[in-house]
Design a protein around this motif. Structure first.
Motif, PDB file in Angstrom:
ATOM      1  N   GLY A 202      11.462 -13.458 -10.763  1.00 32.77           N
ATOM      2  CA  GLY A 202      11.176 -12.437 -11.573  1.00 32.77           C
ATOM      3  C   GLY A 202      11.523 -11.085 -11.359  1.00 32.77           C
ATOM      4  N   ILE A 203      10.874 -10.185 -12.140  1.00 35.03           N
ATOM      5  CA  ILE A 203      10.755  -8.880 -11.855  1.00 35.03           C
ATOM      6  C   ILE A 203       9.507  -8.666 -12.350  1.00 35.03           C
ATOM      7  CG2 ILE A 203      11.966  -6.507 -12.759  1.00 35.03           C
ATOM      8  CD1 ILE A 203      14.634  -8.018 -12.719  1.00 35.03           C
ATOM      9  N   ILE A 204       8.827  -7.625 -11.431  1.00 27.19           N
ATOM     10  CA  ILE A 204       7.838  -6.846 -11.785  1.00 27.19           C
ATOM     11  C   ILE A 204       8.060  -5.317 -12.004  1.00 27.19           C
ATOM     12  CG2 ILE A 204       5.414  -5.811 -10.799  1.00 27.19           C
ATOM     13  CD1 ILE A 204       5.595  -8.420  -8.736  1.00 27.19           C
ATOM     14  N   GLU A 205       8.179  -5.248 -13.538  1.00 22.57           N
ATOM     15  CA  GLU A 205       8.624  -3.876 -13.804  1.00 22.57           C
ATOM     16  C   GLU A 205       7.712  -2.724 -13.749  1.00 22.57           C
ATOM     17  OE1 GLU A 205       8.852  -4.825 -18.178  1.00 22.57           O
ATOM     18  OE2 GLU A 205      10.478  -6.150 -17.963  1.00 22.57           O
ATOM     19  N   ASN A 206       6.261  -2.734 -13.339  1.00 24.29           N
ATOM     20  CA  ASN A 206       5.564  -1.888 -13.167  1.00 24.29           C
ATOM     21  C   ASN A 206       5.420  -1.616 -11.474  1.00 24.29           C
ATOM     22  OD1 ASN A 206       3.962  -4.039 -13.011  1.00 24.29           O
ATOM     23  ND2 ASN A 206       2.108  -2.759 -13.431  1.00 24.29           N
ATOM     24  N   TYR A 207       6.309  -2.192 -10.759  1.00 23.58           N
ATOM     25  CA  TYR A 207       6.181  -2.155  -9.259  1.00 23.58           C
ATOM     26  C   TYR A 207       5.867  -1.015  -8.661  1.00 23.58           C
ATOM     27  CZ  TYR A 207      10.639  -1.187  -7.418  1.00 23.58           C
ATOM     28  OH  TYR A 207      11.640  -0.359  -7.064  1.00 23.58           O
ATOM     29  N   GLN A 208       6.873  -0.006  -9.180  1.00 22.88           N
ATOM     30  CA  GLN A 208       6.690   1.372  -8.408  1.00 22.88           C
ATOM     31  C   GLN A 208       5.732   2.230  -8.589  1.00 22.88           C
ATOM     32  OE1 GLN A 208       9.715   2.379  -6.619  1.00 22.88           O
ATOM     33  NE2 GLN A 208       7.838   3.732  -5.628  1.00 22.88           N
ATOM     34  N   ALA A 209       4.947   2.068  -9.872  1.00 16.98           N
ATOM     35  CA  ALA A 209       3.539   2.715  -9.804  1.00 16.98           C
ATOM     36  C   ALA A 209       2.660   2.099  -9.077  1.00 16.98           C
ATOM     37  CB  ALA A 209       3.131   2.781 -11.429  1.00 16.98           C
ATOM     38  N   LEU A 210       2.730   0.607  -9.086  1.00 17.21           N
ATOM     39  CA  LEU A 210       1.656  -0.204  -8.211  1.00 17.21           C
ATOM     40  C   LEU A 210       1.935   0.277  -6.759  1.00 17.21           C
ATOM     41  CD1 LEU A 210       1.689  -3.514  -9.762  1.00 17.21           C
ATOM     42  CD2 LEU A 210      -0.278  -1.804  -9.839  1.00 17.21           C
ATOM     43  N   ARG A 211       3.156   0.316  -6.259  1.00 17.98           N
ATOM     44  CA  ARG A 211       3.501   0.698  -4.920  1.00 17.98           C
ATOM     45  C   ARG A 211       3.047   2.022  -4.542  1.00 17.98           C
ATOM     46  NH1 ARG A 211       8.743  -1.258  -1.623  1.00 17.98           N
ATOM     47  NH2 ARG A 211       8.604  -0.142   0.054  1.00 17.98           N
ATOM     48  N   ASP A 212       3.180   3.065  -5.561  1.00 15.14           N
ATOM     49  CA  ASP A 212       2.846   4.370  -4.975  1.00 15.14           C
ATOM     50  C   ASP A 212       1.234   4.432  -4.997  1.00 15.14           C
ATOM     51  OD1 ASP A 212       5.498   5.370  -5.244  1.00 15.14           O
ATOM     52  OD2 ASP A 212       5.214   6.202  -7.405  1.00 15.14           O
ATOM     53  N   GLU A 213       0.567   3.827  -5.762  1.00 10.53           N
ATOM     54  CA  GLU A 213      -0.794   3.744  -5.778  1.00 10.53           C
ATOM     55  C   GLU A 213      -1.271   3.160  -4.325  1.00 10.53           C
ATOM     56  OE1 GLU A 213      -4.332   0.769  -7.666  1.00 10.53           O
ATOM     57  OE2 GLU A 213      -2.777   1.767  -9.207  1.00 10.53           O
ATOM     58  N   LEU A 214      -0.697   2.039  -4.110  1.00 12.86           N
ATOM     59  CA  LEU A 214      -1.372   1.296  -2.965  1.00 12.86           C
ATOM     60  C   LEU A 214      -0.691   1.955  -1.592  1.00 12.86           C
ATOM     61  CD1 LEU A 214      -0.091  -2.204  -3.969  1.00 12.86           C
ATOM     62  CD2 LEU A 214      -2.393  -1.703  -3.342  1.00 12.86           C
ATOM     63  N   SER A 215       0.323   2.728  -1.706  1.00 12.58           N
ATOM     64  CA  SER A 215       0.586   3.742  -0.489  1.00 12.58           C
ATOM     65  C   SER A 215      -0.276   4.672  -0.435  1.00 12.58           C
ATOM     66  CB  SER A 215       2.245   4.279  -0.657  1.00 12.58           C
ATOM     67  OG  SER A 215       3.002   3.039  -0.741  1.00 12.58           O
ATOM     68  N   THR A 216      -0.667   5.196  -1.235  1.00  7.03           N
ATOM     69  CA  THR A 216      -1.574   6.181  -1.285  1.00  7.03           C
ATOM     70  C   THR A 216      -3.111   5.655  -0.758  1.00  7.03           C
ATOM     71  OG1 THR A 216      -0.824   7.483  -3.329  1.00  7.03           O
ATOM     72  CG2 THR A 216      -2.807   7.963  -2.714  1.00  7.03           C
ATOM     73  N   ALA A 217      -3.084   4.495  -1.102  1.00 10.16           N
ATOM     74  CA  ALA A 217      -4.661   4.076  -0.542  1.00 10.16           C
ATOM     75  C   ALA A 217      -4.443   3.653   0.723  1.00 10.16           C
ATOM     76  CB  ALA A 217      -4.945   2.777  -1.558  1.00 10.16           C
ATOM     77  N   GLY A 218      -3.119   3.702   1.370  1.00  5.39           N
ATOM     78  CA  GLY A 218      -2.706   3.574   2.886  1.00  5.39           C
ATOM     79  C   GLY A 218      -1.973   2.337   3.403  1.00  5.39           C
ATOM     80  N   HIS A 219      -1.681   1.533   2.333  1.00  7.24           N
ATOM     81  CA  HIS A 219      -1.065   0.207   2.498  1.00  7.24           C
ATOM     82  C   HIS A 219       0.454   0.670   3.035  1.00  7.24           C
ATOM     83  CE1 HIS A 219      -3.659  -2.622   0.571  1.00  7.24           C
ATOM     84  NE2 HIS A 219      -4.268  -1.714   0.017  1.00  7.24           N
ATOM     85  N   GLU A 220       0.978  -0.076   3.900  1.00  2.73           N
ATOM     86  CA  GLU A 220       2.125   0.035   4.397  1.00  2.73           C
ATOM     87  C   GLU A 220       3.342  -1.033   3.996  1.00  2.73           C
ATOM     88  OE1 GLU A 220       2.282   0.561   8.644  1.00  2.73           O
ATOM     89  OE2 GLU A 220       0.632   2.094   8.580  1.00  2.73           O
ATOM     90  N   PHE A 221       4.410  -0.568   3.580  1.00  2.75           N
ATOM     91  CA  PHE A 221       5.399  -1.657   2.730  1.00  2.75           C
ATOM     92  C   PHE A 221       6.652  -1.499   3.920  1.00  2.75           C
ATOM     93  CE2 PHE A 221       2.789  -0.611  -0.620  1.00  2.75           C
ATOM     94  CZ  PHE A 221       2.659  -1.705  -1.364  1.00  2.75           C
ATOM     95  N   ARG A 222       7.050  -2.844   3.915  1.00  5.81           N
ATOM     96  CA  ARG A 222       8.430  -3.068   4.950  1.00  5.81           C
ATOM     97  C   ARG A 222       9.530  -3.442   4.055  1.00  5.81           C
ATOM     98  NH1 ARG A 222       3.486  -5.811   6.364  1.00  5.81           N
ATOM     99  NH2 ARG A 222       2.656  -5.383   8.288  1.00  5.81           N
ATOM    100  N   SER A 223       9.453  -3.645   2.881  1.00  7.73           N
ATOM    101  CA  SER A 223      10.619  -4.132   2.342  1.00  7.73           C
ATOM    102  C   SER A 223      11.025  -3.206   0.940  1.00  7.73           C
ATOM    103  CB  SER A 223      10.416  -5.564   1.740  1.00  7.73           C
ATOM    104  OG  SER A 223       9.755  -5.712   0.455  1.00  7.73           O
ATOM    105  N   ASP A 224      12.130  -3.436   0.500  1.00  7.61           N
ATOM    106  CA  ASP A 224      12.615  -2.805  -0.785  1.00  7.61           C
ATOM    107  C   ASP A 224      12.195  -3.474  -2.085  1.00  7.61           C
ATOM    108  OD1 ASP A 224      14.245  -0.843   0.881  1.00  7.61           O
ATOM    109  OD2 ASP A 224      15.635  -2.470   1.034  1.00  7.61           O
ATOM    110  N   THR A 225      11.394  -4.737  -2.013  1.00  7.67           N
ATOM    111  CA  THR A 225      11.539  -5.492  -3.220  1.00  7.67           C
ATOM    112  C   THR A 225      10.104  -5.059  -3.975  1.00  7.67           C
ATOM    113  OG1 THR A 225      10.018  -6.889  -2.047  1.00  7.67           O
ATOM    114  CG2 THR A 225      12.100  -7.171  -1.468  1.00  7.67           C
TER     115      THR A 225
END
Length: 607
Positions: free
Chosen positions: A113-136
């Motif tokens: 499927g597609i998580i439509e609000n993923y970018q907002a969630l990703r920004d929030e998590l990145s600010t909290a220190g989470h590191e992402f390894r993919s484009d998904t």
């Protein structure tokens, strides 16, 4: 559109996952991966500090590439999930392959499927220190779970909290190091459980586990499943247990094998006589000339709107003509355009045509129709599918499992089922149509036994483009013939209403452009189509006539693909079989990946 498999309770978990992925590869095949969880010496308590390990192996490519990556690996664990991907967010790379994990490598997630609000969630998590390894978009899910575990939630609470924050469509399965449990949830993307005495399975489609069990549980939107050593539990968003029926799948695992054919597509083309018999069985009164399609209530539509996509849209175009000829106003709409377009007409019946019952665009269109107060009917192949559950009425086409990405036997069965629908609800046709439907399986078999499609394909394999023309019921078949050629040969192909050639497309016709003309009968439509063939012949384009020999179109054709003589409504089904064979043989000559054409997937569950 991707494939999910999970299992709990088997000793050969890894082999089971890879086997399941091989059965789901038609749903996506640009990357694949598995994750297995194993508890440590002490019983896992569900916290972030649980003992145990999580082993993840994934790579770009097909299932065979994953098998190669697994060679020599001591990957183990009694619980696991697997995934085969059709890319949406990010190209097919090792990093973008599923499963995706959190920062600690303790949480693994697979997702369709597609998580439509993923970018907002990703920004929030990145600010909290989470590191992402993919484009998904998927990768936000394991990090949300990780965040919940850090806050002291137990495993199930953390997964539920993560799911509650997602917007969009998803089927999600989660495993965690130290937990011999799979958690799963769905919204607008299919998930089904397989239930056996000693093991429980989870998949996006039944073939993934059909070799192990025929007992299934279909999850509905908003439901949450937990699979562990004790069995399975389904709850709603509030955590209340949902009483689910365990159903039995009525087809044999052998139906999903190739049975000696080189490709699933060729096998399924040759299965059309049987599929048509299954569609018609018990529904046609041959002596009385009547049709019984079961207890659908008194539909008696004053108007019909068909919504569909791809091959099913071509079936919808055909069906709309059936109803118009019976005096019932009918239109066919591309499902992706419907929700923001024309509202239902008065007391219109809105019919969603979808072989999988999970096509996202078609489901959205049907839901919009329901919101506007229309009655809905699903014409589908899949028992327990979302379309079947949500529609007011359901008509099954009974084609049996179809594995090849390019639809073949499901299209033939859709046309047959839609004929039955028109006969039963709009008094469209009569004894002659019923007799033609009765004879259709045998006529298709005769065609398959005698087809010259392979010779025609060899003649035109190097053509620069292919045109397909027809009128009336044959116009949707021309569109479908072109679509099949595009899908599996990667060659340019177009379908036209025959009368439209002279309004522009004729400029593209050259001696390197074979034109396939579907002409049956000897009525006005046939006469006019023969005239269009003459226009093509005058411009030196080669002509392939797909015909029953009742017109004189053969005089102007370079090649003839013969059809048994029948009613024009049934003739469209026969003509389509010839065009399927032509596309198959052209693709085979070119060495294409026929069952898994590039960039495509079987069940399109994203909009």
């Amino acid at each position: 559109m991707c494939g999910i498999i999970g299992c709990v309770g088997r000793e050969d978990t890894l082999d089971t996952l890879v086997h399941g992925l091989s059965k789901l590869e038609y749903r996506g095949y640009d990357s694949a991966g598995v994750a297995l969880s194993e508890a440590g010496d002490d019983e896992a308590d569900g916290s972030a500090e649980s003992e145990g390990s999580l082993d993840v192996v994934k790579c770009a490519g097909k299932i065979d590439d994953l098998r190669t990556a697994l060679e020599g690996r001591e990957t183990s664990g009694p619980v696991g999930v697997g995934h085969t991907r059709w890319s949406t967010h990010g190209p097919p790379t090792d990093a973008n392959a599923h499963p995706h994990v959190d920062c600690t490598g303790q949480v693994a997630v697979v997702h369709n499927g597609i998580i439509e609000n993923y970018q907002a969630l990703r920004d929030e998590l990145s600010t909290a220190g989470h590191e992402f390894r993919s484009d998904t978009d998927t990768e936000v899910v394991p990090h949300l779970v990780e965040a919940g575990l850090r806050e002291g939630l137990d495993m199930e609470e953390a997964v539920r909290e993560a799911i509650a924050r997602l917007e969009g469509s998803y089927a999600i399965a989660v495993v965690v190091a130290g937990e011999e449990t799979v958690f799963a949830a769905r919204n607008d993307s299919p998930l089904v459980l397989g239930v056996d005495d000693d093991a429980t399975y989870l998949a996006s489609d039944v073939p993934a586990f059909r070799d192990f069990t025929d007992r299934v549980v279909y999850l509905a939107d908003g439901e949450f499943a937990r699979l562990d050593a004790a069995g399975w539990t389904v709850t709603d968003a509030a955590g209340e247990v949902v009483d689910k029926d365990v159903e039995t799948v009525d087809w044999d695992p052998e139906e999903t094998g190739k049975s000696g054919y080189d490709h699933f597509m060729l096998k399924e083309i040759h299965e059309q006589p049987r599929a048509l018999r299954q569609c018609l069985r018990g529904r046609v009164d041959e002596l009385g000339g009547a049709v019984d399609i079961g207890d659908l209530g008194d539909l008696s539509p004053t108007g019909v709107q068909f919504v569909a996509a791809g091959t099913s849209y071509h079936a919808a175009l055909y069906a709309a003509r059936l109803f118009r000829e019976a005096g019932v106003p009918a239109q066919a709409f591309l499902a992706s355009e419907y929700a923001t377009g024309v509202p239902p007409i008065g007391d219109a019946l809105v019919v969603g045509v979808t072989q999988s019952g999970e096509t996202a665009d078609t489901l959205s269109a049907m839901r919009e129709a329901s919101r506007r107060g229309a009655r809905t009917l699903a014409v589908t192949n899949t028992v327990g599918s979302t379309a079947a559950r949500e529609a007011d009425h359901t008509l099954y086409i009974r084609a049996g499992p179809e594995i090849g990405v390019a639809a073949t036997k499901t299209f033939a069965s859709q046309l047959a089922a839609l004929n039955l629908l028109s006969l039963a609800t709009a008094e469209s046709g009569g004894r002659d149509v019923v007799a033609a439907l009765r004879d259709l399986p045998g006529d298709v078999q005769t065609l398959l036994d005698d087809s010259g499609a392979a010779e025609v394909a060899a003649e035109f394999v190097d053509a620069g483009a292919y045109f397909f023309i027809g009128r009336g019921y044959h116009y949707p078949v021309a569109l479908e013939g072109a679509l099949k050629m595009k899908e599996i040969t990667y060659k340019h192909a177009e379908g036209f209403a025959a009368g439209e050639l002279k309004h522009g497309p004729l400029a593209l016709v050259t001696e390197d452009t074979p034109v396939f003309a579907v002409v049956t009968g000897d009525d006005e439509l046939a006469t006019k189509t023969v005239g269009n063939v003459k226009e093509v012949e005058a411009r030196d384009a080669p002509v392939v006539a797909v015909t029953d020999g009742q017109s004189d179109v053969e005089r102007y054709a370079d090649h003839v693909l013969e059809l048994p003589e029948t009613h024009r409504r049934a003739a469209s089904v026969l003509a389509n079989v010839q065009l399927q064979l032509v596309s198959y043989h052209v693709a085979n000559e070119l060495g294409r990946s026929i069952d898994k054409p590039r960039n495509l997937a079987k069940s399109v569950t994203v909009e």
